[in-house]
Design an enzyme around this catalytic site. Structure first.
Site, short mmCIF file in Angstrom:
data_model
loop_
_atom_site.label_atom_id
_atom_site.label_comp_id
_atom_site.label_asym_id
_atom_site.label_seq_id
_atom_site.Cartn_x
_atom_site.Cartn_y
_atom_site.Cartn_z
N ASP A 7 0.93 -1.04 0.06
CA ASP A 7 -0.04 0.14 -0.06
C ASP A 7 1.08 1.12 0.10
O ASP A 7 2.07 1.07 -0.03
CB ASP A 7 -1.00 0.01 1.22
CG ASP A 7 -0.33 0.20 2.62
OD1 ASP A 7 0.62 0.44 2.59
OD2 ASP A 7 -0.87 0.33 3.60
N CYS A 64 3.29 -2.98 3.90
CA CYS A 64 2.24 -2.01 4.39
C CYS A 64 3.26 -1.21 5.51
O CYS A 64 4.48 -1.47 5.65
CB CYS A 64 0.92 -2.36 4.74
SG CYS A 64 0.78 -3.17 6.12
N THR A 66 2.92 -1.30 8.66
CA THR A 66 3.51 -2.19 9.96
C THR A 66 3.70 -3.48 9.42
O THR A 66 4.38 -4.21 10.17
CB THR A 66 2.38 -2.35 11.00
OG1 THR A 66 1.09 -2.57 10.39
CG2 THR A 66 2.24 -0.92 11.69
N HIS A 97 9.56 -24.40 8.56
CA HIS A 97 8.61 -25.18 9.40
C HIS A 97 7.23 -24.95 8.96
O HIS A 97 6.35 -25.77 9.17
CB HIS A 97 8.43 -24.65 10.79
CG HIS A 97 10.02 -25.10 11.55
ND1 HIS A 97 10.08 -24.95 12.85
CD2 HIS A 97 10.92 -25.74 11.34
CE1 HIS A 97 11.25 -25.64 13.36
NE2 HIS A 97 11.80 -26.05 12.22
N HIS A 133 5.64 -31.20 10.47
CA HIS A 133 5.29 -29.87 9.78
C HIS A 133 4.41 -30.17 8.66
O HIS A 133 3.25 -29.36 8.87
CB HIS A 133 6.50 -29.31 9.35
CG HIS A 133 7.57 -28.90 10.35
ND1 HIS A 133 7.40 -28.32 11.36
CD2 HIS A 133 9.00 -29.32 10.41
CE1 HIS A 133 8.36 -28.22 12.03
NE2 HIS A 133 9.25 -28.76 11.71
C1 RB5 Z 1 -1.43 2.90 6.35
O1 RB5 Z 1 -1.41 4.21 6.89
C2 RB5 Z 1 -1.14 1.87 7.48
O2 RB5 Z 1 -2.21 1.96 8.29
C3 RB5 Z 1 -0.84 0.72 6.69
O3 RB5 Z 1 0.16 0.98 5.75
C4 RB5 Z 1 -0.83 -0.52 7.59
O4 RB5 Z 1 0.38 -0.16 8.38
C5 RB5 Z 1 -1.70 -1.44 8.07
O5 RB5 Z 1 -1.71 -2.49 8.84
#
Ligand code: RB5
Length: 143
Positions: A7, A64, A66, A97, A133
């Protein structure tokens, strides 16, 4: 060929990672996003999981801010085993695994050099194919 998507939060790292992987001779199918406009991560998670489900790509990478939203979206898809990794040990073990088929990265959590190493480790490792596994992975699909 690996599928790679992001994203807006992961755009810069995705572009850097594609350049890194292509230098290693690994072909990438870039499923977007392609601009820094705010967008919805499930859309791009599903573009990558679709390519894996259709066997066009064996492995995928999703980025993304996080890595959490991408991993949640990908793991809802039957047959997808997505692992959010911030270290190389987890990236190796999740192939060996868990036979993970998607690596998720958080561009606001780790820097590009660590991300490259994690991706290299993930792509270079392979599933152990050991009975225990396989059994556990089978159990993941049962619910
Ligand atoms: C976007 O601002 C952020 O929420 C997205 O990139 C991500 O971290 C969501 O999990």
């Amino acid at each position: 060929m690996i599928a790679i998507g992001c994203d807006h939060g992961g755009l810069e790292l995705k572009n850097q990672l594609i350049a890194h992987l292509e230098k290693r001779g690994i072909e990438c199918k870039d499923t977007g996003c392609y601009t820094s406009d705010s967008c919805d991560y499930p859309v791009y998670a599903h573009k990558v999981t679709d390519l894996i489900k259709s066997n066009e790509c064996e492995l995928g990478i999703l980025i993304c801010g996080t890595g959490i939203g991408m991993s949640m979206a990908a793991n809802k898809v039957h047959g997808i085993r997505a692992a959010l990794c911030s270290d190389c040990f987890s990236a190796e073990m999740t192939r060996v695994h868990n036979n993970a088929n998607v690596l998720c990265l958080g561009a606001r959590v780790i820097g590009p050099e660590l991300a490259f190493r994690i991706a290299d480790t993930f792509l270079d490792a392979s599933f152990s194919n050991e009975e225990r596994h396989n059994r556990r992975i089978q159990m993941l699909e049962e619910n």
